[in-house]
Design an enzyme around this catalytic site. Structure first.
Site, short mmCIF file in Angstrom:
data_model
loop_
_atom_site.label_atom_id
_atom_site.label_comp_id
_atom_site.label_asym_id
_atom_site.label_seq_id
_atom_site.Cartn_x
_atom_site.Cartn_y
_atom_site.Cartn_z
N LYS A 1 1.40 4.08 7.41
CA LYS A 1 0.62 4.93 6.51
C LYS A 1 1.07 6.39 6.65
O LYS A 1 1.70 6.78 7.63
CB LYS A 1 -0.87 4.84 6.84
CG LYS A 1 -1.51 3.50 6.51
CD LYS A 1 -1.61 3.26 5.02
CE LYS A 1 -2.35 1.97 4.72
NZ LYS A 1 -1.57 0.78 5.13
N SER B 1 0.80 -1.22 0.00
CA SER B 1 0.00 0.00 0.00
C SER B 1 0.83 1.27 0.00
O SER B 1 0.31 2.36 -0.20
CB SER B 1 -0.95 0.02 1.20
OG SER B 1 -0.25 0.31 2.39
#
Length: 237
Positions: free
Chosen positions: A196, A158
């Site tokens: 993230k 991701s």
């Protein structure tokens, strides 16, 4: 062999004594090494004394004597002042602009330290929270900043557009706050750990992937705990 923190403290004390003739206070040492409490400084001082690098002088306040320096020390290593180093940046934009508090010792390319690898971190769907140390990895000192650090193995894709690939080892500066746009280790609801980019959206916190295949997740501020910021990356080919 000294740890990075022991080396930083020794060189800071050496430089301060050379400049002023007086060793720094524990508060000054705590600030210089970006530690939260004086107990950490006490432990470092004791370790340096046991290894024969310094000596505490009896019956004198703030009295430390440098007995020797590491063989790798050179004049260029004895220039640390203030809080320490600007972090390495993993993607575009380069290093943060230095201020008078960002002056740091130059680091020899051959200098390394050992970091604990605290399991795997998801760059995708969050997995279980950080584990105990799984193994250790040798890291060039010039990839690290001040404070405590640890390493994590990346699982998932991701964050590929930020240059972070599945199987990479990320280097994390331990902290509990981060600015909007920082890539962080975030603990969600106390049990899911993920890597993230953090974005602040009003009172909410968004955890943003660097891959269009993944949606941005938005949480209330009480659901997300920052456990560190990305400062570097190791990759094997």
């Amino acid at each position: 062999m000294l740890t990075r923190k022991q080396h930083e403290l020794l060189m800071f004390i050496h430089e301060r004594i050379k400049e002023s003739g007086v060793s720094p206070s524990f508060d000054e040492m705590k600030e210089a090494l970006d530690l939260r409490s004086k107990s950490g400084i006490h432990r470092l001082i004791t370790a340096l004394e046991e290894r024969g690098f310094i000596r505490r002088l009896a019956h004198r306040a703030r009295a430390l004597e440098i007995l020797k320096l590491p063989e790798s020390a050179s004049p260029s290593l004895a220039t640390m002042r203030g809080k320490g180093f600007s972090p390495s940046v993993i993607e575009g934009g380069g290093r943060a602009k230095a201020t008078s508090r960002d002056l740091a010792p130059a680091r020899d390319a051959g200098e390394t330290m050992t970091l604990s690898v605290m399991g795997r971190i998801a760059a995708g769907t969050p997995i279980e929270a950080l584990q105990e140390e799984s193994h250790q990895v040798s890291v060039p000192l010039n990839l690290l900043g001040t404070g405590e650090h640890y390493a994590l193995e990346v699982k998932g894709d991701s964050m590929i557009e930020a240059g972070i690939l599945d199987g990479d080892t990320v280097l994390i500066q331990r902290c509990d706050t981060a600015g909007s746009g920082d890539i962080v280790v975030a603990l969600v609801d106390g049990y899911e750990a993920t890597l993230k980019r953090l974005r602040r959206k009003g009172a909410s916190i968004a955890l943003e992937a660097a891959n269009p295949a993944y949606e941005t997740r938005i949480f209330g501020p009480d659901r997300v705990k920052v456990q560190g910021k990305l400062v570097g990356l190791l990759r094997r080919y």
